[in-house]
Motif scaffolding. Sequence first.
Motif, mmCIF file in Angstrom:
data_model
loop_
_atom_site.group_PDB
_atom_site.id
_atom_site.type_symbol
_atom_site.label_atom_id
_atom_site.label_comp_id
_atom_site.label_asym_id
_atom_site.label_seq_id
_atom_site.Cartn_x
_atom_site.Cartn_y
_atom_site.Cartn_z
ATOM 1 N N ASP A 46 70.591 45.751 -27.878
ATOM 2 C CA ASP A 46 69.784 46.890 -28.323
ATOM 3 C C ASP A 46 69.484 47.804 -27.126
ATOM 4 O OD1 ASP A 46 67.984 48.643 -29.478
ATOM 5 O OD2 ASP A 46 66.345 47.183 -29.550
ATOM 6 N N PRO A 47 69.932 49.051 -27.157
ATOM 7 C CA PRO A 47 69.698 49.961 -26.025
ATOM 8 C C PRO A 47 68.222 50.151 -25.693
ATOM 9 C CG PRO A 47 71.212 50.943 -27.606
ATOM 10 C CD PRO A 47 70.695 49.677 -28.221
ATOM 11 N N GLU A 48 67.358 50.043 -26.687
ATOM 12 C CA GLU A 48 65.919 50.196 -26.434
ATOM 13 C C GLU A 48 65.366 49.036 -25.612
ATOM 14 O OE1 GLU A 48 64.041 52.889 -27.210
ATOM 15 O OE2 GLU A 48 65.925 53.800 -27.849
ATOM 16 N N SER A 49 65.999 47.876 -25.705
ATOM 17 C CA SER A 49 65.554 46.690 -24.971
ATOM 18 C C SER A 49 66.208 46.590 -23.590
ATOM 19 C CB SER A 49 65.904 45.422 -25.744
ATOM 20 O OG SER A 49 65.284 45.421 -26.997
ATOM 21 N N ARG A 50 67.304 47.287 -23.414
ATOM 22 C CA ARG A 50 68.079 47.231 -22.172
ATOM 23 C C ARG A 50 67.328 47.944 -21.054
ATOM 24 N NH1 ARG A 50 72.944 50.082 -23.759
ATOM 25 N NH2 ARG A 50 73.075 48.420 -25.272
ATOM 26 N N CYS A 51 67.415 47.427 -19.829
ATOM 27 C CA CYS A 51 66.753 48.105 -18.714
ATOM 28 C C CYS A 51 67.560 49.334 -18.311
ATOM 29 C CB CYS A 51 66.569 47.151 -17.533
ATOM 30 S SG CYS A 51 68.069 46.681 -16.673
ATOM 31 N N SER A 52 66.882 50.299 -17.751
ATOM 32 C CA SER A 52 67.552 51.520 -17.293
ATOM 33 C C SER A 52 68.166 51.254 -15.911
ATOM 34 C CB SER A 52 66.541 52.660 -17.185
ATOM 35 O OG SER A 52 65.634 52.390 -16.128
ATOM 36 N N ALA A 53 68.980 52.178 -15.449
ATOM 37 C CA ALA A 53 69.586 52.040 -14.116
ATOM 38 C C ALA A 53 68.504 51.991 -13.044
ATOM 39 C CB ALA A 53 70.549 53.193 -13.860
ATOM 40 N N SER A 54 67.476 52.855 -13.167
ATOM 41 C CA SER A 54 66.406 52.837 -12.161
ATOM 42 C C SER A 54 65.628 51.534 -12.179
ATOM 43 C CB SER A 54 65.419 53.970 -12.306
ATOM 44 O OG SER A 54 65.733 54.911 -13.210
ATOM 45 N N GLU A 55 65.391 50.996 -13.378
ATOM 46 C CA GLU A 55 64.703 49.699 -13.480
ATOM 47 C C GLU A 55 65.571 48.591 -12.879
ATOM 48 O OE1 GLU A 55 62.117 50.426 -17.564
ATOM 49 O OE2 GLU A 55 64.192 49.729 -17.716
ATOM 50 N N ALA A 56 66.866 48.660 -13.133
ATOM 51 C CA ALA A 56 67.771 47.643 -12.583
ATOM 52 C C ALA A 56 67.744 47.666 -11.055
ATOM 53 C CB ALA A 56 69.190 47.873 -13.091
ATOM 54 N N LEU A 57 67.705 48.848 -10.474
ATOM 55 C CA LEU A 57 67.693 48.954 -9.011
ATOM 56 C C LEU A 57 66.396 48.450 -8.393
ATOM 57 C CD1 LEU A 57 69.479 52.383 -8.582
ATOM 58 C CD2 LEU A 57 70.371 50.115 -7.988
ATOM 59 N N GLN A 58 65.338 48.353 -9.192
ATOM 60 C CA GLN A 58 64.060 47.828 -8.713
ATOM 61 C C GLN A 58 63.961 46.314 -8.874
ATOM 62 O OE1 GLN A 58 61.905 49.782 -7.051
ATOM 63 N NE2 GLN A 58 63.466 51.337 -7.353
ATOM 64 N N HIS A 59 64.978 45.703 -9.454
ATOM 65 C CA HIS A 59 64.962 44.267 -9.728
ATOM 66 C C HIS A 59 64.950 43.471 -8.415
ATOM 67 C CE1 HIS A 59 66.305 40.335 -11.183
ATOM 68 N NE2 HIS A 59 65.842 40.735 -12.362
ATOM 69 N N PRO A 60 64.243 42.335 -8.381
ATOM 70 C CA PRO A 60 64.188 41.490 -7.180
ATOM 71 C C PRO A 60 65.558 41.043 -6.662
ATOM 72 C CG PRO A 60 62.562 40.750 -8.777
ATOM 73 C CD PRO A 60 63.384 41.815 -9.444
ATOM 74 N N PHE A 61 66.580 41.050 -7.503
ATOM 75 C CA PHE A 61 67.921 40.689 -7.042
ATOM 76 C C PHE A 61 68.337 41.553 -5.852
ATOM 77 C CE2 PHE A 61 72.458 41.750 -7.145
ATOM 78 C CZ PHE A 61 72.992 40.503 -6.877
ATOM 79 N N PHE A 62 67.957 42.826 -5.873
ATOM 80 C CA PHE A 62 68.370 43.738 -4.819
ATOM 81 C C PHE A 62 67.523 43.614 -3.553
ATOM 82 C CE2 PHE A 62 70.179 45.839 -8.578
ATOM 83 C CZ PHE A 62 71.500 45.851 -8.161
ATOM 84 N N ASP A 63 66.438 42.867 -3.586
ATOM 85 C CA ASP A 63 65.643 42.648 -2.375
ATOM 86 C C ASP A 63 66.484 41.967 -1.309
ATOM 87 O OD1 ASP A 63 63.539 43.796 -3.683
ATOM 88 O OD2 ASP A 63 62.492 41.906 -4.081
ATOM 89 N N ALA A 64 67.200 40.922 -1.682
ATOM 90 C CA ALA A 64 68.034 40.196 -0.736
ATOM 91 C C ALA A 64 69.191 41.063 -0.261
ATOM 92 C CB ALA A 64 68.569 38.914 -1.378
ATOM 93 N N ALA A 65 69.768 41.866 -1.143
ATOM 94 C CA ALA A 65 70.865 42.753 -0.756
ATOM 95 C C ALA A 65 70.370 43.782 0.254
ATOM 96 C CB ALA A 65 71.457 43.435 -1.982
ATOM 97 N N GLY A 66 69.162 44.291 0.046
ATOM 98 C CA GLY A 66 68.592 45.257 0.974
ATOM 99 C C GLY A 66 68.359 44.654 2.350
ATOM 100 N N ASP A 67 67.931 43.395 2.388
ATOM 101 C CA ASP A 67 67.728 42.716 3.670
ATOM 102 C C ASP A 67 69.045 42.596 4.424
ATOM 103 O OD1 ASP A 67 65.089 42.440 3.019
ATOM 104 O OD2 ASP A 67 65.252 40.343 2.377
#
Length: 70
Positions: free
Chosen positions: A42-63
């Motif tokens: 459901d697109p309404e339930s899916r996260c947006s690109a900006s929300e995805a980029l704020q996900h904790p997964f990218f914290d480690a990538a940023g480090d």
Amino acid sequence: DRFWAACEHMRPVSPLQEWLVKRGCSPDAKAIHLLQQMLHWDPESRCSASEALQHPFFDAAGDKMDGGNM
């Protein structure tokens, strides 16, 4: 019902995680969570690109990138 009684002892694994493991990937929990958020039917339930980029997964990538040659 005997079927459900037998299932009570099974470890819950997401279909996505099972699919990735069968193909030789071993993603961490943050990666699985992010993918699940991005792949909602459901697109309404899916996260947006900006929300995805704020996900904790990218914290480690940023480090890793902070010490890189960017």
